[in-house]
Scaffold this active site. Sequence first.
Site: not given
Length: 145
Positions: A24, A81, A88, A101-102, A112
């Site tokens: 990350y 996930h 919703d 997403h990094i 994932r």
Amino acid sequence: MPGKILLLNGPNLNMLGKREPDIYGHDTLEDVVALATAEAAKHGLEVEALQSNHEGELIDALHNARGTHIGCVINPGGLTHTSVALLDAVKASELPTVEVHISNPHAREEFRHHSYISLAAVSVIAGAGIQGYRFAVDILANLKK
């Protein structure tokens, strides 16, 4: 009154810069918010940022943003996930939503590779580091035009 973008970060993203920096990076959540806020300002927009480790808080934020924000940038973290409820809520908000997403989840563990949130997203950005947030804000700003 400038338009607002809702910036949501899910579970464990408060640990950016500390948790698994090989995946990350070393940037922090504060860096993410500053980057998104600066990009939004270039477009005359504001950012309302929330990070929560609790799914219900993210859902409440989406519900509350309906009709008051021009879009949402969301990094759902591990909820990507697993959370039909968050999907919703994205749909119920009726906000154009960009999923960020990094890291690239498709280059990681098999579990994932699936995202519930992408079913409702106008765009998905993955693997661009925290620059993905800047790209997401730019996408929403251009949709507003």
